[in-house]
Design an enzyme around this catalytic site. Structure first.
Site, PDB file in Angstrom:
ATOM      1  N   HIS A 189     -50.487  72.269  19.570  1.00 38.84           N
ATOM      2  CA  HIS A 189     -49.605  71.600  20.533  1.00 38.84           C
ATOM      3  C   HIS A 189     -50.377  71.219  21.802  1.00 38.84           C
ATOM      4  O   HIS A 189     -50.039  70.225  22.460  1.00 38.84           O
ATOM      5  CB  HIS A 189     -48.444  72.515  20.926  1.00 38.84           C
ATOM      6  CG  HIS A 189     -47.460  72.771  19.834  1.00 38.84           C
ATOM      7  ND1 HIS A 189     -47.635  73.766  18.899  1.00 38.84           N
ATOM      8  CD2 HIS A 189     -46.294  72.150  19.525  1.00 38.84           C
ATOM      9  CE1 HIS A 189     -46.601  73.761  18.065  1.00 38.84           C
ATOM     10  NE2 HIS A 189     -45.786  72.791  18.425  1.00 38.84           N
ATOM     11  N   ASP A 215     -47.434  66.551  10.922  1.00 42.81           N
ATOM     12  CA  ASP A 215     -46.881  67.313  12.032  1.00 42.81           C
ATOM     13  C   ASP A 215     -46.605  66.308  13.156  1.00 42.81           C
ATOM     14  O   ASP A 215     -46.914  65.110  13.040  1.00 42.81           O
ATOM     15  CB  ASP A 215     -47.854  68.414  12.459  1.00 42.81           C
ATOM     16  CG  ASP A 215     -47.141  69.616  13.081  1.00 42.81           C
ATOM     17  OD1 ASP A 215     -45.974  69.471  13.508  1.00 42.81           O
ATOM     18  OD2 ASP A 215     -47.746  70.703  13.142  1.00 42.81           O
TER      19      ASP A 215
END
Length: 332
Positions: free
Chosen positions: A176, A247
């Site tokens: 992230h 993702d």
């Protein structure tokens, strides 16, 4: 081709327009989209009504710290708890993990949502993003849990998504926020991180989500936009014929591909079927990025589960209360 994020608990006019786009295959919900059980059901119905074609509505409802729907839902323990129980009682641990999967999937389906991106089959080896989301550090143990969890989801009428291929648990970085590089050889990854994915594919999991991790001894680019990983290894070598999700392209580790269009092109060109655009502020540019591509949103239709499952029928089912009681007492 794109599963998008929306801003709040109701659709706004711009989001209704996005759902009209030929490339929009579905919507992923987050905590920002949740107020109550009734509201999620209403939002799911509104998404379906606003779109001219079937939409895949999905969420990350893993349990533990990754549970987007909370008030009115079972407090789902993190997967690591099952690994701890396995050390004392493997049979009980696997049975409880299967009940966890059934309970999670049943509540999500009762909300009008098709799919929870689960299970996490990464190894629990200290990754900052994975942490207690993993069953265990031992590949064979995670493989056993993977089979049990897929069975539980299937019993509830939900497709299973194995994540994050080919394994996110053996690097430290959280994708992230940072790039992540795993320098191990393919043989080592096959012997360790791929073991649970093999088990999940054998259990007939319908989808896989890719990792934004680079494995330079295998391919130079992160796995999510690597033909080597998707076409050669996952599809050909491992025989996976289901849906491949990227993702989220808003994560920092996806930036290495370039801007929004470059990220989407890289994932689709490598063999991803669906790209996740979780941040609403990226959706307009993402939809524009696929204007000249051949579009096929039907790839997700097999993941859309329709039927009579709703909260009234779930609450009336004897297994529901039994599963809640077993999970609350069985991991003590």
């Amino acid at each position: 081709m794109l599963v998008i994020g929306i801003a709040g608990t109701e659709l706004n006019a711009q989001e209704r327009d996005w759902l009209q786009h030929d490339a929009c295959a579905g919507v992923i919900l987050f905590t920002r989209n949740f107020a109550s059980k009734a509201q999620v059901a209403e939002l799911s119905a509104a998404i379906r009504e606003a779109a001219p074609r079937p939409q895949l509505i999905c969420v990350d409802q893993e349990g533990g710290r990754v549970q987007r729907f909370r008030e009115g839902y079972s407090a789902l323990p993190s997967l690591e708890n099952f690994g701890r129980l396995y050390e004392r009682d493997p049979v009980a641990a696997l049975e409880l993990a299967q009940e966890h999967a059934w309970l999670m999937a049943s509540e999500v389906r009762a909300s009008g949502v098709d799919l929870s991106f689960a299970p996490v089959v990464d190894l629990g080896r200290g990754n900052r993003a994975i942490g207690d989301r993993a069953f265990s550090a031992t590949p064979q143990v995670v493989a056993e849990f993977t089979r049990a969890y897929v069975r539980g989801m299937h019993a509830a009428g939900m497709a299973a998504t194995l994540k994050h291929f080919p394994g996110h648990g053996s690097v430290l970085e959280d994708t992230h926020f940072d790039d992540a590089v795993d320098s191990r050889s393919l043989d080592e990854i096959r012997a360790l991180d791929l073991v649970p994915f093999v088990a999940g594919i054998e259990a007939k999991a319908e989808a896989v989500m890719m990792a934004h991790v680079a494995y330079p001894q295998v391919a130079p680019e992160p796995a999510g936009y690597s033909k080597r990983w998707i076409e050669d290894i996952l599809r050909t070598e491992m025989g996976f014929g289901g849906v491949v999700f990227s993702d989220d392209i808003g994560m920092a580790a996806a930036f290495s591909a370039g801007g929004i269009k470059a990220r989407i092109d890289a994932h689709l060109d490598a063999g991803c079927d669906v790209v996740l655009v979780c941040h609403p502020e990226l959706v307009v540019e993402s939809l524009a990025a696929v204007e000249n591509r051949k579009l096929d949103t039907t790839v997700v239709t097999g993941l859309i589960r329709r039927g009579a499952m709703g909260w009234d029928s779930l609450l009336a089912e004897a297994r529901y209360g039994h599963a809640q009681a077993r999970l609350s007492g069985g991991l003590a």
